[in-house]
Write an enzyme that holds these catalytic residues in place. Structure first.
Site, short mmCIF file in Angstrom:
data_model
loop_
_atom_site.label_atom_id
_atom_site.label_comp_id
_atom_site.label_asym_id
_atom_site.label_seq_id
_atom_site.Cartn_x
_atom_site.Cartn_y
_atom_site.Cartn_z
N LYS A 196 38.52 -29.70 0.95
CA LYS A 196 38.84 -29.67 -0.48
C LYS A 196 39.99 -28.71 -0.76
CE LYS A 196 35.26 -31.79 -2.94
NZ LYS A 196 34.12 -32.33 -2.51
N LYS A 250 34.26 -39.47 -5.49
CA LYS A 250 34.46 -39.73 -6.91
C LYS A 250 35.71 -39.07 -7.45
CE LYS A 250 30.53 -36.92 -8.18
NZ LYS A 250 30.81 -35.73 -7.40
N LYS A 287 35.43 -40.77 3.53
CA LYS A 287 34.31 -41.16 2.67
C LYS A 287 34.82 -41.54 1.27
CE LYS A 287 32.54 -37.14 0.27
NZ LYS A 287 31.40 -36.58 -0.38
#
Ligand code: AQP
Length: 341
Positions: free
Chosen positions: A117, A210, A207
């Site tokens: 991230k 969202k 993956k």
């Protein structure tokens, strides 16, 4: 009574990855253990801005998240089902601070999600993003939760939670915390052989997330069903020319086979048997597109039938329960660390 606990952040619209990887395992367990376990399903709203979001939308997204839990099939009339917001149970953030002080910096630095991230959001790497797994540990340990239905990406955080709990139990020579079950046991408890990971439609080695800016990579729960069909039809596959379930060599088609199985609650083997060896990828895509579109149509109708008042009633009950349990636990911990007599 044992506790099963999970939560999905409200930073963005959840995807079918969240639905199939976290909501469904939890709902299935909630049905199976309706009378012998506490079922805690909360919205980690304080976790929702570890990366930048539009704060004016957060409150509405949290309320929608709760409607999603209800629409997914959580039985809110069951007295063992508890739905609450993390921010409305202050003991979560209080315990997170205490746990911070029992977490070696080196151990927290090894979290791969933080590394991924921070690469994505390199202009906004906050201490909150770094600390996120420790707040997650507090979310779990406050309720002595043993089973945490999670997608594959969260197991490293679960291991960190177990380590913190064991370290503190040893330090204070008491069974202060229940140690959550290890990954293998968690997965077996969910009735799986390994953690679930739904892949991005455009980059199937990654993956489905969202927060991805690429709308085509994900199916969000509020997607227009016709648009969702188009996304499936344009999903990245491969040039092998024959359908086989092989996540290494053919992650795109394997991902579609998995979505088809999970969304219809069918065994994966049955879906593989239907398509294995076929050469027309379009047939697989059409069937998955139809399944996803049917799922979204019916799910969105259920969400629309739940009012804000229904949510308020559920939260009032759930947050009274959560505060009572969490405060009791926090007091015990505060005594051990020496700030309360
Ligand atoms: N693609 C996925 N396949 C299976 N499970 C998944 N989960 C997330 N994506 C997939 C599971 O959903 C739960 C809630 O996740 P979260 O929102 O709290 O955090 P996350 O893991 O960071 O989820 P996302 O969708 O990837 O969100 P963003 O993009 O906002 O970071 C977890 O149990 C997770 O495993």
């Amino acid at each position: 009574m044992k506790t099963i606990l999970t939560g999905v952040r409200a930073n963005e619209e959840p995807t079918i990855g969240n639905f199939l990887g976290a909501y469904m395992p939890m709902i299935n367990l909630a049905h199976k253990h309706a009378t012998d376990c506490n079922i805690n399903m909360f919205v980690p709203d304080l976790h929702s801005f570890t990366t930048p979001i539009d704060h004016s939308k957060l409150y509405a997204q949290v309320i929608k998240g709760i409607k999603y839990y209800m629409a997914a099939g959580l039985d809110t009339d069951n007295p063992n089902v508890h739905i609450y917001r993390q921010s409305h149970v202050p003991a979560h953030s209080e315990l997170a601070w205490i746990l911070d002080c029992f977490t070696p910096f080196g151990e927290a630095s090894r979290m791969t999600q933080f590394k991924e991230k921070s690469e994505e959001h390199h202009d906004a790497i906050t201490v909150g993003l770094f600390n996120y797994p420790i707040l997650m540990a507090a979310d779990i340990l406050l309720y002595d939760a043993e089973y945490i239905p999670l997608g594959e990406d969260q197991f490293q955080h679960l291991e960190l939670t177990r380590n913190i709990a064991m370290r503190m139990n040893n330090k204070f020579e008491t069974e202060l915390f229940t140690i959550p079950a290890p990954e293998k046991e968690q997965v077996a408890f969910m009735g799986l052989d390994k953690g679930l990971r739904i892949r991005s439609l455009t980059e199937p080695t990654k993956k489905m997330s969202k927060s991805s800016n690429n709308e085509k990579s994900k199916i969000s729960l509020n997607d227009d069903p016709a648009e969702a069909k188009k996304k499936i039809m344009s999903a990245t596959t491969d040039s092998e020319g024959v359908i086989h379930f092989d996540m290494q060599k053919q992650p795109g088609v394997s991902n579609l086979l998995m979505i088809e199985a999970l969304i219809n609650n069918k065994p994966l083997e049955e879906v593989i048997a239907q398509f294995d060896g076929q050469t027309r990828y379009g047939d697989l895509k059409k069937q998955v597109a139809e399944s996803v579109s049917n799922f979204l149509t019916s799910f969105q109708a259920k969400v629309a039938s739940i009012s804000d008042e229904d949510v308020e009633n559920v939260l009032e009950k759930g947050e009274a329960y959560a505060n009572e349990v969490a405060n009791k636990k926090l007091y015990e911990i505060q005594k051990q660390v020496g700030v309360r007599k």
